[in-house]
Design a protein around this motif. Structure first.
Motif: not given
Length: 150
Positions: A59-66
């Motif tokens: 994703x390129x970023x740590x998503x909230x779900x992750x």
């Protein structure tokens, strides 16, 4: 002594031996089950960490779900894997939050030196992400090798 007397005399020790064998087999089964359960719990924590790193790379970023899945999935790591693993998972978490922070800061900055600084800081963290896989293998290895699950 007759055969009947011998049979009666040997009955108690034979029943005791059979009972002891059954008890030993039950202990052995329970011991293997405990080892299996420990492996499953530890592997679940390992998978949560691997999936978290993979999601950041994808994703390129740590998503909230992750982030949520990582925090829930690694809960109790210190109890099952020791302080070194728990500290490392915390470091991984801090790297992810730092990455997210740098990305949020440079998203609102105009082109210039401050934005470049934030982009470079985020880039350094992203470059370290693949190293986390080998570090996880090194730290989790003693706990996940089937011959050494304790």
């Amino acid at each position: 002594m007759t055969f009947l007397q011998w049979s009666q005399a040997l009955l108690t020790p034979v029943l005791g031996a059979i009972g002891s064998y059954i008890a030993w087999q039950q202990w052995r089964t329970n011991h293997h089950r405990l080892r299996h359960d420990l492996f499953e719990s530890r592997y679940s924590i390992y998978r949560s960490a691997v999936e978290f790193i993979g999601s950041i790379m994808r994703e390129g970023t740590p998503t909230q779900a992750a982030q949520d899945a990582f925090l829930i999935g690694t809960q109790g790591a210190g109890l099952l894997l020791g302080d070194a693993v728990a500290e490392y998972l915390h470091e991984l978490w801090v790297d992810a939050i730092d990455l997210e922070t740098h990305q949020n800061i440079f998203a609102d900055l105009p082109i210039g030196e401050a934005r470049t600084k934030e982009i470079e800081a985020a880039g350094k963290i992203k470059k370290r992400l693949p190293d986390h896989f080998s570090q996880l293998d090194k730290l989790f290895g003693p706990y996940l090798k089937m011959g050494s699950v304790r």
